[in-house]
Enzyme design. Sequence first.
Site, mmCIF file in Angstrom:
data_model
loop_
_atom_site.group_PDB
_atom_site.id
_atom_site.type_symbol
_atom_site.label_atom_id
_atom_site.label_comp_id
_atom_site.label_asym_id
_atom_site.label_seq_id
_atom_site.Cartn_x
_atom_site.Cartn_y
_atom_site.Cartn_z
ATOM 1 C CB CYS A 163 -0.754 5.019 11.472
ATOM 2 S SG CYS A 163 0.729 5.617 10.655
ATOM 3 C CG HIS A 303 -2.778 -0.657 10.278
ATOM 4 N ND1 HIS A 303 -3.186 0.661 10.276
ATOM 5 C CD2 HIS A 303 -1.413 -0.617 10.264
ATOM 6 C CE1 HIS A 303 -2.137 1.457 10.288
ATOM 7 N NE2 HIS A 303 -1.043 0.704 10.268
ATOM 8 C CD GLU A 314 -4.135 -5.719 10.420
ATOM 9 O OE1 GLU A 314 -5.238 -5.248 10.761
ATOM 10 O OE2 GLU A 314 -3.404 -5.202 9.543
ATOM 11 C CE LYS A 335 -3.614 2.047 6.335
ATOM 12 N NZ LYS A 335 -4.535 1.273 7.197
ATOM 13 C CG HIS A 340 -0.798 4.515 5.868
ATOM 14 N ND1 HIS A 340 -1.862 4.863 6.676
ATOM 15 C CD2 HIS A 340 0.153 4.017 6.713
ATOM 16 C CE1 HIS A 340 -1.567 4.600 7.932
ATOM 17 N NE2 HIS A 340 -0.357 4.086 7.980
ATOM 18 C CG PHE A 400 5.716 5.405 13.472
ATOM 19 C CD1 PHE A 400 5.654 4.123 12.974
ATOM 20 C CD2 PHE A 400 6.359 6.378 12.719
ATOM 21 C CE1 PHE A 400 6.211 3.796 11.745
ATOM 22 C CE2 PHE A 400 6.918 6.066 11.484
ATOM 23 C CZ PHE A 400 6.844 4.775 11.000
#
Length: 413
Positions: A163, A303, A314, A335, A340, A400
């Site tokens: 991502c 994010h 975050e 988002k 996403h 990831f």
Amino acid sequence: MSATRVVVTGLGTTSPVGGDVPTTWAALLAGKSGVRPLTEEWAEQLPVKIAARVAVEPTEVLERVKARRLDRTAQFALVAGMEAWADSGLDQGGVEPERLGVAMATGIGGVQTLLDQYDNLIHKGPRRVSPLSVPMLMPNAPAANLSLYVGARAAVNTPVSACASGNEGIALAIDQIRLGRADVVLAGGTEAAIHPLPMAAFAQMMALSKNEGDPTTVSRPWDVARDGFVLGEGASVLVLESEEHAKARGAKIYAEVLGAGITADAHDIAQPDPSGQGGSRAMTLAMRESGLEPADIVHINAHATSTPLGDIAEGLMIHAVLGSAADRVVVTSTKSMTGHLLGGAGALESIATILALHDRVVPPTINLDDRDPEVDLDIATKPRDLPAGDIAAMNNSFGFGGANVAVAFGSYA
């Protein structure tokens, strides 16, 4: 010797809320969601039956024969790249092919071609497998096809960092220009993973929201009722250019790309480091490369995917990096509207960050009805004006594998 200044001279996208940049930006400012039910038969067997498909199918833009030779990831990349290329004015000339590069990222690549052709192999036999399978499914197909379209003969790269991929493409483009390897680089990210296997896999990981209410309200970053992200698709492309080259040809300039920070957690293949040190370091490195102090940052496109732990982490990162200055930074998560886009997320959100600086307005986070008490941020729930003068903003992407990328942008007078 000072670093070469890098500016943004073209933008292109195909997103869940618009088929190009103007419609996407208008939708984001209006708080419009692109999440909707999946109508395909295969979705009936899945625990999650919603996603954020692109608002305009690529086959409405590309020639039919051309589209059939491309995986959906490459279709998206080409649609977004064509818009960005025309927007920059470089479609009329102005850059030597040997000084033109591409850094088009993806998180997963041509998974739809791979799975569809495997079905052909199993059910119809090897002779029914398309001879175009490999050039369609390979992860660098979007970058390669975009390079063919614009005639790029400098480096053509495909960063793959889950991502964080889209932002890493932008970071790589900055380096290519500052190292003198190119004058212009088309940078961005693309993803097309709305398919039963990836969706089933994400659902089994408990990553996707299983909320069965109104699809437009399911993606809800920082809200106490959040329970996972909504999968989206699409692509975004930025034309990055050295300031000297852009000014020499009289190009319009949206913003300056000040710098980027890239780090890794080395913690877990899927779970982020709970301390948030990797993300914090990426933000700190981006600011250091950009010559920014905490007080210079006025906006962050986070994010924030709408996951229970990630959204809180975050917020802690932002406070750790900016200190007391975090209290006056306007934060948003687009988002909440687009879902996403995985490898395409960072590029789309960078376009939103750039336009926020250019137009001096931050798009809202929708569906934030009851903010988590553990989140201490100034989150825009309506469009919010940004101050005049020289201002800076940041876009965060985490993925990831422990990938963290932060990109800092500055307004350009």
